[in-house]
Design a protein around this motif. Structure first.
Motif: not given
Length: 129
Positions: A15-28, A32-42
């Motif tokens: 879309t060119r209007h999302v800088e970065s994204a991640a998908l977090v599995r609630l169970q656990g 489980c996936a993230a765009t390049a260079g996007f790290r989400v700390p625990e």
């Protein structure tokens, strides 16, 4: 995981209007996936999950910190958190199985980011996730 990564790239980054994204599995509580260079700390994952299940009123009133930046709340309900600051914003949408996290920066259209993230969340809900 590659499939989820491709889905984030194709449906959000394209879309060119999302800088970065991640998908977090609630169970656990794992990313489980993230765009390049996007790290989400625990710690941030836990804070976002906690915001949905225990703290929506506080998030509405006080906003929250994500990756050491303060975000003011625009919307907070049982399915979505919309937050912003002068540098951009943070969109978090909860489905049955996932938290979908996306950021946008100043100069991007928040409405396009929100629409893309909500559409992807609807896709996961339709699939039972």
């Amino acid at each position: 995981m590659d499939e989820l990564q491709a889905l984030l790239d194709a449906s959000l980054l394209a879309t060119r209007h999302v800088e970065s994204a991640a998908l977090v599995r609630l169970q656990g509580r794992t990313v489980c996936a993230a765009t390049a260079g996007f790290r989400v700390p625990e710690e941030n994952v836990l804070n976002l999950i906690y915001a949905f299940y225990k703290d929506l009123v506080q998030v509405r009133r006080e906003g929250l910190y994500f990756k050491e930046k303060y975000y003011k709340c625009v919307r907070a309900d049982e399915h979505s958190l919309y937050l912003h600051n002068p540098d951009g914003g943070l969109i978090v949408v909860k489905t049955n199985a996932f938290l979908l996290i996306a950021t946008y920066r100043a100069g991007m259209y928040p409405s396009v980011c929100v629409e893309a993230v909500e559409k992807l969340a609807d896709y996961f809900r339709e699939k039972g996730s």
